[in-house]
Design a protein around this motif. Structure first.
Motif, PDB file in Angstrom:
ATOM      1  N   ASN A   1       0.811  -1.220   0.000  1.00  0.00           N
ATOM      2  CA  ASN A   1       0.000   0.000   0.000  1.00  0.00           C
ATOM      3  C   ASN A   1       0.843   1.269   0.000  1.00  0.00           C
ATOM      4  OD1 ASN A   1      -2.468  -1.314  -0.066  1.00  0.00           O
ATOM      5  ND2 ASN A   1      -2.583  -1.474   2.160  1.00  0.00           N
ATOM      6  N   ALA A   2       2.128   1.143  -0.290  1.00  0.00           N
ATOM      7  CA  ALA A   2       2.996   2.323  -0.362  1.00  0.00           C
ATOM      8  C   ALA A   2       4.002   2.141  -1.481  1.00  0.00           C
ATOM      9  CB  ALA A   2       3.710   2.551   0.968  1.00  0.00           C
ATOM     10  N   ALA A   3       4.322   3.240  -2.152  1.00  0.00           N
ATOM     11  CA  ALA A   3       5.269   3.189  -3.264  1.00  0.00           C
ATOM     12  C   ALA A   3       5.902   4.553  -3.431  1.00  0.00           C
ATOM     13  CB  ALA A   3       4.562   2.773  -4.556  1.00  0.00           C
ATOM     14  N   ILE A   4       6.988   4.596  -4.197  1.00  0.00           N
ATOM     15  CA  ILE A   4       7.595   5.883  -4.525  1.00  0.00           C
ATOM     16  C   ILE A   4       7.663   6.038  -6.032  1.00  0.00           C
ATOM     17  CG2 ILE A   4       9.983   5.028  -4.406  1.00  0.00           C
ATOM     18  CD1 ILE A   4      10.608   7.926  -3.197  1.00  0.00           C
ATOM     19  N   VAL A   5       7.373   7.247  -6.483  1.00  0.00           N
ATOM     20  CA  VAL A   5       7.426   7.614  -7.895  1.00  0.00           C
ATOM     21  C   VAL A   5       8.660   8.485  -8.111  1.00  0.00           C
ATOM     22  CG1 VAL A   5       6.320   9.038  -9.666  1.00  0.00           C
ATOM     23  CG2 VAL A   5       4.951   7.463  -8.277  1.00  0.00           C
ATOM     24  N   HIS A   6       9.457   8.129  -9.119  1.00  0.00           N
ATOM     25  CA  HIS A   6      10.639   8.911  -9.452  1.00  0.00           C
ATOM     26  C   HIS A   6      10.234   9.976 -10.464  1.00  0.00           C
ATOM     27  CE1 HIS A   6      15.045   8.979 -11.099  1.00  0.00           C
ATOM     28  NE2 HIS A   6      14.732  10.063 -10.403  1.00  0.00           N
ATOM     29  N   SER A   7      10.050  11.203  -9.991  1.00  0.00           N
ATOM     30  CA  SER A   7       9.607  12.276 -10.877  1.00  0.00           C
ATOM     31  C   SER A   7       9.852  13.628 -10.227  1.00  0.00           C
ATOM     32  CB  SER A   7       8.105  12.131 -11.178  1.00  0.00           C
ATOM     33  OG  SER A   7       7.667  13.137 -12.074  1.00  0.00           O
ATOM     34  N   ASP A   8       9.994  14.641 -11.055  1.00  0.00           N
ATOM     35  CA  ASP A   8       9.997  16.026 -10.606  1.00  0.00           C
ATOM     36  C   ASP A   8       8.562  16.403 -10.257  1.00  0.00           C
ATOM     37  OD1 ASP A   8      10.031  18.804 -10.350  1.00  0.00           O
ATOM     38  OD2 ASP A   8      11.395  19.099 -12.040  1.00  0.00           O
ATOM     39  N   ILE A   9       8.334  16.935  -9.058  1.00  0.00           N
ATOM     40  CA  ILE A   9       6.950  17.243  -8.671  1.00  0.00           C
ATOM     41  C   ILE A   9       6.340  18.325  -9.556  1.00  0.00           C
ATOM     42  CG2 ILE A   9       7.489  16.614  -6.285  1.00  0.00           C
ATOM     43  CD1 ILE A   9       6.753  19.730  -5.766  1.00  0.00           C
ATOM     44  N   ALA A  10       7.173  19.140 -10.197  1.00  0.00           N
ATOM     45  CA  ALA A  10       6.649  20.186 -11.071  1.00  0.00           C
ATOM     46  C   ALA A  10       6.042  19.619 -12.351  1.00  0.00           C
ATOM     47  CB  ALA A  10       7.742  21.190 -11.413  1.00  0.00           C
ATOM     48  N   ASP A  11       6.383  18.382 -12.692  1.00  0.00           N
ATOM     49  CA  ASP A  11       5.770  17.710 -13.835  1.00  0.00           C
ATOM     50  C   ASP A  11       4.511  17.009 -13.325  1.00  0.00           C
ATOM     51  OD1 ASP A  11       5.087  16.397 -16.144  1.00  0.00           O
ATOM     52  OD2 ASP A  11       7.078  15.547 -16.499  1.00  0.00           O
ATOM     53  N   VAL A  12       3.491  17.794 -13.094  1.00  0.00           N
ATOM     54  CA  VAL A  12       2.289  17.308 -12.427  1.00  0.00           C
ATOM     55  C   VAL A  12       1.644  16.159 -13.201  1.00  0.00           C
ATOM     56  CG1 VAL A  12       0.010  17.956 -11.548  1.00  0.00           C
ATOM     57  CG2 VAL A  12       1.923  19.564 -11.380  1.00  0.00           C
ATOM     58  N   GLY A  13       1.566  16.291 -14.522  1.00  0.00           N
ATOM     59  CA  GLY A  13       0.958  15.238 -15.325  1.00  0.00           C
ATOM     60  C   GLY A  13       1.670  13.910 -15.180  1.00  0.00           C
ATOM     61  N   ALA A  14       3.006  13.951 -15.177  1.00  0.00           N
ATOM     62  CA  ALA A  14       3.773  12.711 -15.047  1.00  0.00           C
ATOM     63  C   ALA A  14       3.525  12.056 -13.696  1.00  0.00           C
ATOM     64  CB  ALA A  14       5.263  12.988 -15.231  1.00  0.00           C
ATOM     65  N   VAL A  15       3.430  12.857 -12.662  1.00  0.00           N
ATOM     66  CA  VAL A  15       3.165  12.315 -11.319  1.00  0.00           C
ATOM     67  C   VAL A  15       1.786  11.681 -11.262  1.00  0.00           C
ATOM     68  CG1 VAL A  15       2.817  12.890  -8.889  1.00  0.00           C
ATOM     69  CG2 VAL A  15       4.726  13.915 -10.157  1.00  0.00           C
ATOM     70  N   LEU A  16       0.790  12.394 -11.751  1.00  0.00           N
ATOM     71  CA  LEU A  16      -0.584  11.903 -11.646  1.00  0.00           C
ATOM     72  C   LEU A  16      -0.844  10.702 -12.545  1.00  0.00           C
ATOM     73  CD1 LEU A  16      -2.546  15.288 -11.504  1.00  0.00           C
ATOM     74  CD2 LEU A  16      -1.725  13.882  -9.606  1.00  0.00           C
ATOM     75  N   ARG A  17      -0.140  10.621 -13.673  1.00  0.00           N
ATOM     76  CA  ARG A  17      -0.359   9.506 -14.602  1.00  0.00           C
ATOM     77  C   ARG A  17       0.520   8.300 -14.325  1.00  0.00           C
ATOM     78  NH1 ARG A  17      -0.220  13.853 -18.389  1.00  0.00           N
ATOM     79  NH2 ARG A  17       1.938  13.269 -18.902  1.00  0.00           N
ATOM     80  N   HIS A  18       1.440   8.424 -13.407  1.00  0.00           N
ATOM     81  CA  HIS A  18       2.374   7.328 -13.159  1.00  0.00           C
ATOM     82  C   HIS A  18       1.618   6.066 -12.729  1.00  0.00           C
ATOM     83  CE1 HIS A  18       5.657   4.986 -11.375  1.00  0.00           C
ATOM     84  NE2 HIS A  18       6.478   5.759 -12.058  1.00  0.00           N
ATOM     85  N   PRO A  19       2.028   4.902 -13.191  1.00  0.00           N
ATOM     86  CA  PRO A  19       1.307   3.665 -12.844  1.00  0.00           C
ATOM     87  C   PRO A  19       1.158   3.425 -11.344  1.00  0.00           C
ATOM     88  CG  PRO A  19       2.831   3.256 -14.651  1.00  0.00           C
ATOM     89  CD  PRO A  19       3.094   4.647 -14.190  1.00  0.00           C
ATOM     90  N   GLU A  20       2.173   3.772 -10.561  1.00  0.00           N
ATOM     91  CA  GLU A  20       2.052   3.571  -9.117  1.00  0.00           C
ATOM     92  C   GLU A  20       1.034   4.530  -8.505  1.00  0.00           C
ATOM     93  OE1 GLU A  20       2.925   0.987  -7.837  1.00  0.00           O
ATOM     94  OE2 GLU A  20       5.080   0.660  -7.634  1.00  0.00           O
ATOM     95  N   THR A  21       1.001   5.757  -9.008  1.00  0.00           N
ATOM     96  CA  THR A  21      -0.011   6.704  -8.534  1.00  0.00           C
ATOM     97  C   THR A  21      -1.404   6.196  -8.874  1.00  0.00           C
ATOM     98  OG1 THR A  21       1.537   8.523  -8.947  1.00  0.00           O
ATOM     99  CG2 THR A  21      -0.768   9.101  -8.578  1.00  0.00           C
ATOM    100  N   ARG A  22      -1.584   5.744 -10.090  1.00  0.00           N
ATOM    101  CA  ARG A  22      -2.905   5.260 -10.525  1.00  0.00           C
ATOM    102  C   ARG A  22      -3.296   3.971  -9.802  1.00  0.00           C
ATOM    103  NH1 ARG A  22      -3.119   5.640 -16.977  1.00  0.00           N
ATOM    104  NH2 ARG A  22      -5.302   5.147 -16.520  1.00  0.00           N
ATOM    105  N   ARG A  23      -2.299   3.171  -9.425  1.00  0.00           N
ATOM    106  CA  ARG A  23      -2.603   1.932  -8.703  1.00  0.00           C
ATOM    107  C   ARG A  23      -3.100   2.213  -7.290  1.00  0.00           C
ATOM    108  NH1 ARG A  23       0.141  -1.561  -5.146  1.00  0.00           N
ATOM    109  NH2 ARG A  23       2.054  -0.313  -5.173  1.00  0.00           N
ATOM    110  N   LEU A  24      -2.538   3.216  -6.646  1.00  0.00           N
ATOM    111  CA  LEU A  24      -2.794   3.406  -5.221  1.00  0.00           C
ATOM    112  C   LEU A  24      -3.751   4.546  -4.895  1.00  0.00           C
ATOM    113  CD1 LEU A  24       0.812   2.813  -3.837  1.00  0.00           C
ATOM    114  CD2 LEU A  24      -1.188   1.352  -3.499  1.00  0.00           C
ATOM    115  N   ILE A  25      -3.980   5.455  -5.849  1.00  0.00           N
ATOM    116  CA  ILE A  25      -4.822   6.613  -5.549  1.00  0.00           C
ATOM    117  C   ILE A  25      -5.927   6.748  -6.581  1.00  0.00           C
ATOM    118  CG2 ILE A  25      -4.892   9.125  -5.323  1.00  0.00           C
ATOM    119  CD1 ILE A  25      -2.105   9.050  -4.218  1.00  0.00           C
ATOM    120  N   ASP A  26      -7.145   6.857  -6.081  1.00  0.00           N
ATOM    121  CA  ASP A  26      -8.340   7.116  -6.889  1.00  0.00           C
ATOM    122  C   ASP A  26      -8.752   8.554  -6.610  1.00  0.00           C
ATOM    123  OD1 ASP A  26     -10.816   7.364  -8.034  1.00  0.00           O
ATOM    124  OD2 ASP A  26     -11.751   5.715  -6.921  1.00  0.00           O
ATOM    125  N   PHE A  27      -8.480   9.447  -7.571  1.00  0.00           N
ATOM    126  CA  PHE A  27      -8.714  10.864  -7.326  1.00  0.00           C
ATOM    127  C   PHE A  27     -10.191  11.245  -7.345  1.00  0.00           C
ATOM    128  CE2 PHE A  27      -4.194  10.951  -8.438  1.00  0.00           C
ATOM    129  CZ  PHE A  27      -3.708  11.769  -7.412  1.00  0.00           C
TER     130      PHE A  27
END
Length: 270
Positions: A128-154
């Motif tokens: 239930n926890a993961a880390i995404v390797h990304s610049d936080i300023a690249d908001v689209g990349a963070v939100l679309r990342h597979p780990e983000t999509r796996r763990l968070i339902d916006f």
């Protein structure tokens, strides 16, 4: 590579990362974590002698823990996006949240490969926890990342934590905050802290110089600047205040009034 330590656990570095001090590992040391090397400890001890940087780190970590508990216990939030997380060391988000409800999901985000390597080792057994390797300023990349999509339902309430990271966002930080806020549904939470020169300019200048020596740009901002980031949010009491004073519950060590005066904090509902 992995480096064995005396207790049989592992620490991770990348590309010779054990040979140079690393900002995330410094903060790990300041917070009492074990994911740091001799070179980090040497630099950390030198800085601790000069100014209360460890107390500053503990102040914002304490704020983060208070926010997480509030989200889980009072707002029923079970999803967390921790931006610019650093190494998820002592008192981290997933420990705080999952100690209350093990079903809580946490996505950490950081751009530093050394930090990500440490975190992936730490989290490898936590589904239930993961880390995404990304610049936080690249908001689209963070939100679309597979780990983000796996763990968070916006479509469900989510807490976005921007604790300690916005001073590292040099260009258009208000726009970065706004883009994350736009991804959140009603009753979500956005929490942030921000370094400021408003109260202790000399102390904060020392931290800016330390970051510069480590190859990082650090931009303190005024209370008026930080207020801009919070436009459109329903701020929870007591609003935008020094992070050490935001719903303080006796957890803070209280060892340094200077450290407690270096950072603003606020929590808002979307």
């Amino acid at each position: 590579m992995r480096c064995a330590v005396q207790d049989g656990s592992t620490r991770v570095t990348a590309h010779g990362g054990s040979e140079r001090p690393n900002v995330a590992r410094l903060f790990d040391y300041y917070l009492g974590g074990a994911h740091n090397f001799a070179v980090d400890r040497e630099v950390a001890e030198e800085t601790i002698k000069k100014f209360p940087v460890a107390e500053m780190a503990r102040t914002i970590r304490s704020f983060s823990r208070r926010v997480v508990r509030l989200c889980v216990e009072e707002h029923g939030i079970r999803q967390f996006l921790d931006l610019g997380s650093g190494i998820p060391t002592a008192g981290n988000v997933h420990e705080a949240a999952q100690s209350i409800d093990p079903s809580c999901s946490v996505v950490y985000v950081d751009h530093d490969p050394v930090t990500v390597a440490h975190a992936r080792t730490m989290l490898r057994d936590n589904l239930n926890a993961a880390i995404v390797h990304s610049d936080i300023a690249d908001v689209g990349a963070v939100l679309r990342h597979p780990e983000t999509r796996r763990l968070i339902d916006f479509t469900r309430p989510t807490a976005v934590l921007m604790v300690g990271i916005l001073p590292y966002v040099v260009d258009e930080p208000a726009g970065v905050v706004a883009r994350y806020r736009a991804a959140l549904c009603e009753d979500s939470v956005l929490a942030l802290t921000h370094l400021t020169r408003d109260v202790e300019p000399q102390l904060v200048q020392q931290l800016v110089e330390l970051a510069d020596d480590m190859g990082s740009a650090l931009v303190p901002r005024s209370k008026q600047d930080v207020e801009e980031f919070l436009c459109g949010l329903r701020l929870l009491e007591p609003g935008l205040v020094l992070a050490a004073h935001w719903r303080a519950d006796g957890e803070l060590p209280g060892a340094s009034a200077e450290a407690d005066s270096s950072t603003y904090g606020a929590v808002g509902l979307v």
